[in-house]
Each structure stands twice: as C-alpha cells, then as structure tokens.
Design a protein around this motif. Structure first.
Motif, short mmCIF file in Angstrom:
data_model
loop_
_atom_site.label_atom_id
_atom_site.label_comp_id
_atom_site.label_asym_id
_atom_site.label_seq_id
_atom_site.Cartn_x
_atom_site.Cartn_y
_atom_site.Cartn_z
N TRP A 1 4.76 -26.96 -0.76
CA TRP A 1 4.49 -27.93 -1.82
C TRP A 1 4.76 -27.33 -3.20
O TRP A 1 5.40 -27.95 -4.04
N TYR A 2 4.22 -26.14 -3.45
CA TYR A 2 4.43 -25.58 -4.78
C TYR A 2 5.73 -24.80 -4.89
O TYR A 2 6.32 -24.69 -5.98
N LEU A 3 6.24 -24.28 -3.76
CA LEU A 3 7.52 -23.58 -3.80
C LEU A 3 8.67 -24.54 -4.07
O LEU A 3 9.64 -24.19 -4.76
N LEU B 1 14.54 -16.16 -6.56
CA LEU B 1 13.28 -15.92 -5.87
C LEU B 1 12.63 -17.18 -5.33
O LEU B 1 12.31 -17.23 -4.13
N PRO B 2 12.38 -18.24 -6.12
CA PRO B 2 11.71 -19.40 -5.55
C PRO B 2 12.50 -20.06 -4.43
O PRO B 2 11.91 -20.53 -3.44
N ARG B 3 13.82 -20.08 -4.54
CA ARG B 3 14.63 -20.68 -3.47
C ARG B 3 14.57 -19.84 -2.20
O ARG B 3 14.52 -20.39 -1.09
N THR B 4 14.55 -18.53 -2.34
CA THR B 4 14.47 -17.67 -1.16
C THR B 4 13.10 -17.78 -0.50
O THR B 4 12.99 -17.85 0.74
N LEU B 5 12.05 -17.81 -1.30
CA LEU B 5 10.70 -17.98 -0.74
C LEU B 5 10.56 -19.33 -0.05
O LEU B 5 9.94 -19.43 1.02
N LEU B 6 11.14 -20.36 -0.64
CA LEU B 6 11.09 -21.68 -0.02
C LEU B 6 11.88 -21.69 1.29
O LEU B 6 11.44 -22.28 2.28
N ALA B 7 13.03 -21.01 1.30
CA ALA B 7 13.82 -20.93 2.53
C ALA B 7 13.04 -20.22 3.63
O ALA B 7 13.06 -20.64 4.80
N GLU B 8 12.33 -19.16 3.28
CA GLU B 8 11.51 -18.46 4.28
C GLU B 8 10.41 -19.38 4.80
O GLU B 8 10.09 -19.36 5.99
N ARG B 9 9.84 -20.21 3.94
CA ARG B 9 8.82 -21.16 4.40
C ARG B 9 9.44 -22.17 5.36
O ARG B 9 8.84 -22.51 6.39
N TYR B 10 10.62 -22.67 5.05
CA TYR B 10 11.30 -23.60 5.95
C TYR B 10 11.60 -22.93 7.29
O TYR B 10 11.49 -23.56 8.35
N LEU B 11 11.99 -21.66 7.24
CA LEU B 11 12.21 -20.91 8.48
C LEU B 11 10.95 -20.87 9.32
O LEU B 11 10.98 -21.09 10.54
N HIS B 12 9.83 -20.58 8.67
CA HIS B 12 8.55 -20.52 9.39
C HIS B 12 8.23 -21.87 10.02
O HIS B 12 7.81 -21.93 11.19
N LEU B 13 8.41 -22.94 9.27
CA LEU B 13 8.12 -24.27 9.80
C LEU B 13 9.04 -24.60 10.98
O LEU B 13 8.62 -25.23 11.95
N GLY B 14 10.28 -24.17 10.88
CA GLY B 14 11.22 -24.41 11.97
C GLY B 14 10.84 -23.68 13.24
O GLY B 14 10.79 -24.27 14.33
#
Length: 320
Positions: free
Chosen positions: A66-68, A80-93
């Motif tokens: 949500w905040y990323l 940085l924010p895009r990479t952190l968000l991508a890692e979050r999407y990876l986790h959700l996947g």
C-alpha cells in the motif's frame, strides 16, 4: 526468548525482525506506512548484499504494498521504491503459489502467481534499464526469471549482468542456485558445481560456503519426496559430510566471518544438514552459535520444524 514446548524446551525465534534487533526500525516503518523512515533505513546500509536482504525481508510485511506503491508513484526516478515494491509483489506471488511441487499447484494459483511476478518484472525492467549497476533489482529479477519459467540461459544472463558490477553477491548467488535445481530446469551436477565454485572463489569468512549446505539440503529434500531410503543415506555420506565441514570452516565458522543480518541463515542451514545426516557433533557448533534463534528457510521442509529443531539441538548438545 522463544516459546517453550510441553517438555520445557525453548522453541527458536524465527522472525528476523525479532532475532536481529537492528532490523526493528524497518518493520516499524512498514507498519506505519512511513516511506521517509523506510528510505532513511536503507540509506544507512553500506552493504549491497544487506540492501537485498532487507528488501526481501520488508517484502514479507503484510500490506506493505500500500505505501510502497505510493512511494514508487511519487518518486518515478528513484530505483529503491520500485525495487522494494517489486520484491513485495514477488512475495505475494510466491505466497499465492505455495511451496508444493508444480504438479500439485492449481491452475488458478499459477495464474495469480504469474500475475504478481509480471507486475514485479515490469518494474524491474525499468530500473535495470535506467540503473544497469543496481544490484538489488538484478537480484530480484533472478526470482522473476525462475517463477516465470524464462529458463537457464536467461537466468544466467541476468546473473552475469549483475556480476559485471557486483561479483560474489550472496543473495544473488543463492537465487541463481535455486534456478539450477532440477525442478527449475537445471541439474544436481550444475547446482553443486555452482555452489562449490562460489565457495572456492570467495575469501575466507564469506557467506558463499552456505551455498554448499543449501544445495545439499535441497538435494536431500528432493530425494525425500521420491526415494525416502536414498534421502536418509544422502546426508550420512562421508563425502557430503566432508564437503559440509569444509564449507562451514571456510564461512560461518571462520574467524573472519562477520556476524551480520544473514548470520542465522548460515548456521541454521548447516545445523539442519548435519543433524539430518546424524553428524550431531558437527551440528552442535552451529546450534551453540544460534542459541534461541533460527532461520526457517530450509527447516520448514520438516513437519513441525520448531519442535524438530529443539529435539536436534538437545541431541547435539549432548555431544559437547
């Protein structure tokens, strides 16, 4: 202090945020949806490997997207924010997919898995094009390559691009190692060869020796699902034991080894490998280092793993 079993044995603390006090501000920032605090945390990190470690850790915080997402939209030129968000999407996947063998994963799980990974890949392609030396994004792209089934050659290409700027980066090595396992199109020969190659090329005290343990535990896990008798004998093999001993001496047991954010992973993996092989005296040194902490990355292959951890720890301590 961890929780206790009915018999009074202490269960290990496996949440890295609790095991490593220095990580607590990152979790607090994520819980508060505080991008400024998150950015400040990452700006203080001096190790590229630690950036990737913290990025993957942040990805596991519920609702962090949500905040990323807001941060990535507000700062389109910041990797940085895009990479952190991508890692979050990876986790959700990966959470949507689960850890079952591919044949046991439902088609709708696969679809959702791929949807999340494609969202991550889209962000990471942009970052890598703009910042070709940005290691955290290339490290994340090794996970998208594997999950999207892009194959061995593409994974190697991505790894080679990263190595041009950041040789011997442990998080990237560990992710490529996963790609080299047979279930993802590789082979045990390739996986063990890569792990040993990384360990041999690394300076004493580095994390690279942990890859040798990771490869052997994964090999055991694969045999466990198909050939139980072979799995039982695999880690008992003196050759495997000696490879584990040498890797441990050169990495987490070496005097030059630095106890950083990764420290529980290495000792946990060696403790598991030695315990499963019945080499309890070897396991004891790693359990002693861990105390009441553990990394669940490979221990979760065991049912009720925290209880098994305490059982193995008690057995290993009897050899001291």
């Amino acid at each position: 202090m961890g929780e206790s079993t009915a018999g009074g044995a202490r269960l290990p603390v496996s949440d890295p945020f609790d095991a490593v006090p220095g990580l607590a501000p990152l979790r607090a920032a994520a819980w508060d949806g505080d991008w400024a605090a998150t950015q400040a945390f990452f700006e203080k990190i001096t190790s590229t490997a630690d950036v990737s470690f913290a990025a993957a850790l942040l990805a596991g915080v519920d609702r962090a997207e949500w905040y990323l997402e807001k941060a990535a939209e507000a700062r389109p030129d910041d990797p940085l924010p895009r990479t952190l968000l991508a890692e979050r999407y990876l986790h959700l996947g990966w959470r949507a997919r689960g850890h079952a063998p591919a044949k046991d994963v439902a088609w709708d799980q696969i679809e959702l898995f791929h949807d999340w990974l494609r969202k991550a890949e889209s962000l990471l392609i942009e970052v890598c094009a703009e910042e070709p030396s940005y290691a955290p994004a290339w490290t994340a792209r090794l996970a998208t390559a594997r999950g999207l089934g892009l194959g061995q050659s593409e994974a190697r290409r991505r790894y080679d691009r990263l190595v041009e700027h950041h040789p011997r980066l442990f998080p990237a090595q560990s992710r490529l190692l996963q790609q080299l396992f047979p279930q993802w199109g590789g082979s045990w020969e390739a996986a063990h060869g890569f792990a040993q190659e990384c360990a041999d090329a690394a300076p004493d005290g580095s994390h690279a020796g942990i890859l040798v343990a990771e490869a052997h535990v994964e090999h055991w896990s694969d045999l466990k699902n198909t050939e139980a008798a072979e799995a039982a004998a695999y880690l008992q093999n003196p050759t495997v034991r000696d490879e584990l001993r040498a890797a441990a001496r050169a990495s987490v047991l070496h005097p030059d080894h630095r106890r950083d954010w990764h420290w529980t992973r290495g000792h946990s993996t060696f403790a598991l490998a030695f315990s499963l092989g019945g080499h309890l005296a070897d396991a004891a040194r790693h359990f002693t280092a861990l105390g009441d902490t553990a990394d669940e990355s490979f221990w979760r292959y065991l049912p009720d793993w925290k209880l098994r951890f305490t059982e193995f720890r008690t057995a290993a301590s009897a050899t001291l």
